[in-house]
Motif scaffolding. Structure first.
Motif, mmCIF file in Angstrom:
data_model
loop_
_atom_site.group_PDB
_atom_site.id
_atom_site.type_symbol
_atom_site.label_atom_id
_atom_site.label_comp_id
_atom_site.label_asym_id
_atom_site.label_seq_id
_atom_site.Cartn_x
_atom_site.Cartn_y
_atom_site.Cartn_z
ATOM 1 N N ARG B 19 0.835 -1.207 0.000
ATOM 2 C CA ARG B 19 0.000 0.000 0.000
ATOM 3 C C ARG B 19 0.869 1.255 0.000
ATOM 4 N N LEU B 22 -0.509 4.741 -0.604
ATOM 5 C CA LEU B 22 -1.258 5.293 0.525
ATOM 6 C C LEU B 22 -0.295 5.833 1.581
ATOM 7 N N MET B 25 1.247 9.039 0.401
ATOM 8 C CA MET B 25 0.281 10.140 0.427
ATOM 9 C C MET B 25 0.005 10.619 1.854
ATOM 10 N N LEU B 26 -0.209 9.674 2.760
ATOM 11 C CA LEU B 26 -0.505 10.055 4.144
ATOM 12 C C LEU B 26 0.696 10.776 4.773
ATOM 13 N N ALA B 29 0.837 14.175 3.415
ATOM 14 C CA ALA B 29 -0.306 14.943 3.912
ATOM 15 C C ALA B 29 -0.026 15.443 5.326
ATOM 16 N N LYS B 32 2.272 18.403 4.975
ATOM 17 C CA LYS B 32 1.536 19.548 4.424
ATOM 18 C C LYS B 32 0.610 20.144 5.470
ATOM 19 N N GLN B 33 -0.027 19.259 6.222
ATOM 20 C CA GLN B 33 -0.989 19.731 7.205
ATOM 21 C C GLN B 33 -0.319 20.597 8.273
ATOM 22 N N ARG B 36 0.847 24.035 6.376
ATOM 23 C CA ARG B 36 0.028 24.729 5.408
ATOM 24 C C ARG B 36 -0.107 26.195 5.797
ATOM 25 N N ARG B 37 -0.178 27.037 4.808
ATOM 26 C CA ARG B 37 -0.295 28.474 5.017
ATOM 27 C C ARG B 37 0.981 29.080 5.599
ATOM 28 N N ALA B 101 -9.038 6.807 14.204
ATOM 29 C CA ALA B 101 -10.230 6.964 13.362
ATOM 30 C C ALA B 101 -10.160 6.035 12.152
ATOM 31 N N ILE B 102 -8.992 5.984 11.519
ATOM 32 C CA ILE B 102 -8.849 5.137 10.329
ATOM 33 C C ILE B 102 -8.912 3.670 10.723
ATOM 34 N N ILE B 103 -8.183 3.313 11.768
ATOM 35 C CA ILE B 103 -8.105 1.902 12.166
ATOM 36 C C ILE B 103 -9.486 1.350 12.504
#
Lengths: 251, 266
Positions: B19, B22, B25-26, B29, B32-33, B36-37, B101-103
């Motif tokens: 994977r 994924l 990307m995570l 992310a 980036k999170q 950001r800004r 949350a994902i798990i």
């Protein structure tokens, strides 16, 4: 692929949650006050355990449209998580054949600071949809969501309706053999709802087994052909929608 | 399906590796999170680390009375690599709990979350590493061919960090205090490990003996050493390889045993 049968077999499935941060005694006292919810007990080492599901037996096959009824805490969500493979039963055997898709919490993984475009990729990656697949269907998703130029704006600027439209548009491009849902998805204004309804019907028609947890009598009567009523983690009733609904909701 | 063979853990690890889009990307992310800004983005970390290296370098270079041409590259590499090691270890503790949350919602192989944590920190390392050529330029330290040994060194370090994150991730999902213990322990290890001070500064043989038992010392040796132009001692290689092999065996046994409990513990 088309000839493959999807099937689900639960054999004496039990799911117990250890509660480590609770005081055993006070919880035991509260046990008496708990009206709904799974059974609380202590395991052999004295840990407090919530038995969310106990000795669940059923088998689903192609064509089954199963509704799960029950009060909050009756074990519906736990059962859905066992079906999705997130939980492995504490005891018993859960055999699931066929690929599973879930329309539970469709907003999971959406980052408010990221743009709609980025979020489509995040969400798709979480659902295991390949990048090439998502690239191929990207325009379709954007068009369906009716977000237009907002697709390149951070999702925190979206209204809650836009947010849901985005989540719905990505999450529903799947066509799984087994579909899990927590309540019927209903999003957007009247116009969008109409489109969403049509898409949901499409997915439902192509899926082999549907399991939906709900509190809605209409959903059970209109969509399901079998209903399971859960209470305190056990199956209280398992039968055709009309009779279970009558027993559960009353006349 | 419920058979408890060792292959469950291996299957989870292999399908997690598959994977990788994924994971990639995570990990991105996450970066980036965080930034950001902000215009500099993840380079803010680099800036703050650069400032730290410069100030420690100025003060301790004087105290230890070491020439800057030697001390600054040593310190810069040590701090950059230590940052990579310590953030992997401390964030590894919450690899599963932060992905609750994902798990709980999607059936995604769990080792994905450990890989995500590693990849995120690897990206940060990629940002911080730009400090090194700048330091080398400033003090005029020459480049050597030995530097190529950094590549096997960082691979071996990564293999070790992955099993450490996996074990800590599993254990601290069950016992939440472990995260706090590890955070404290890493601070202690920072001072016990030659990062700010050079091993040659140790006065006695006894101290050097202690050093040889410090796994972080060996992991730093095989990565920092080559860039500084010294070939790492064979014992550092052997120690690191042995640690990777034994560590992974232990990790797989633990993971296999408790993998399925993780969603219940969250």
């Amino acid at each position: 692929m088309e000839n493959c049968m999807a099937s689900i077999d639960f054999n004496n499935v039990t799911a117990e949650f250890p509660i480590y941060n609770a005081n055993g005694r006070s919880l035991k006292k509260r046990l008496i006050q708990v009206a709904t919810g799974g059974k609380l007990s202590a395991d052999e080492r004295g840990h407090v355990v919530v038995r969310a599901l106990e000795d669940i037996n059923f088998s689903f096959k192609d064509g089954d449209r199963v509704g799960l009824l029950g009060h909050n805490g009756a074990g519906k969500s736990t059962l859905l998580r066992l079906l999705s493979g997130v939980f492995v039963p504490t005891s018993g055997v859960a055999r699931i054949e066929g690929d599973i898709g879930s329309l539970i919490d469709i907003s999971l993984g959406i980052d408010p600071e990221a743009t709609g475009r980025e979020n489509i990729y995040y969400r798709a990656a979480l659902l295991g949809i390949s990048k090439s697949e998502i690239e191929r269907r990207f325009d379709e998703i954007v068009e369906f969501s009716e977000l237009g130029d907002f697709i390149d704006m951070p999702t925190r600027t979206y209204s809650s309706g836009m947010h849901l439209r985005l989540a719905f548009s990505v999450s529903t491009i799947i066509s799984p053999e087994i579909l899990l849902m927590d309540e019927w998805l209903s999003v957007g204004d009247a116009n969008f709802q109409h489109k969403a309804e049509a898409r949901m019907t499409d997915i439902l028609n192509s899926t082999k087994i549907l399991v939906v947890a709900t509190h809605s009598r209409e959903l059970v009567l209109n969509t399901c052909n079998r209903v399971i009523w859960l209470e305190h983690g056990k199956i209280k009733m398992d039968g055709d929608p009309a009779s279970v609904a009558t027993a559960y909701f009353g006349m | 399906m419920t058979s408890n063979s060792i292959f469950n853990a291996l299957a989870d690890i292999v399908s997690s590796a598959k994977r990788y889009p994924l994971v990639g990307m995570l990990g991105w992310a996450d970066i980036k999170q965080r930034y950001r800004r902000s215009r500099l983005g993840a380079f803010w970390l680099t800036v703050s680390m650069g400032v730290m290296i410069a100030s420690i370098g100025l003060v301790f270079g004087q105290i230890f009375n070491t020439p800057m041409q030697e001390y600054l590259p040593f310190l810069a590499l040590g701090i950059v690599l230590w940052g990579f090691i310590s953030s992997n270890v401390t964030e590894g503790c919450v690899a599963f709990t932060s992905a609750e949350a994902i798990i709980k919602q999607l059936n995604i192989p769990l080792f994905v979350h450990v890989l995500r944590c590693f990849w995120r920190n690897f990206i940060v390392l990629g940002h911080n590493i730009v400090i090194i050529p700048i330091v080398f330029l400033i003090v005029g330290k020459p480049l050597t061919l030995t530097m190529l040994l950094f590549v096997p060194g960082i691979i071996l370090l990564s293999i070790n960090l992955l099993w450490i994150s996996l074990v800590l991730g599993v254990l601290s999902t069950r016992f939440r205090d472990i995260t706090q213990i590890i955070v404290n322990a890493t601070q202690v290890v920072f001072y016990l490990t030659p990062i700010m001070w050079a091993p040659s500064l140790l006065p006695s043989r006894h101290a050097a003996y202690l050093l040889n038992l410090n796994p972080i010392y060996h992991l730093l040796e095989i990565t920092r050493g080559p860039v500084l132009g010294t070939t790492p001692a064979a014992e550092s290689w052997i120690f690191s390889i042995a640690m990777a092999v034994i560590g992974w065996l232990v990790a797989i046994v633990i993971y296999n045993r408790y993998m399925r409990r993780i969603p219940y513990w969250l």
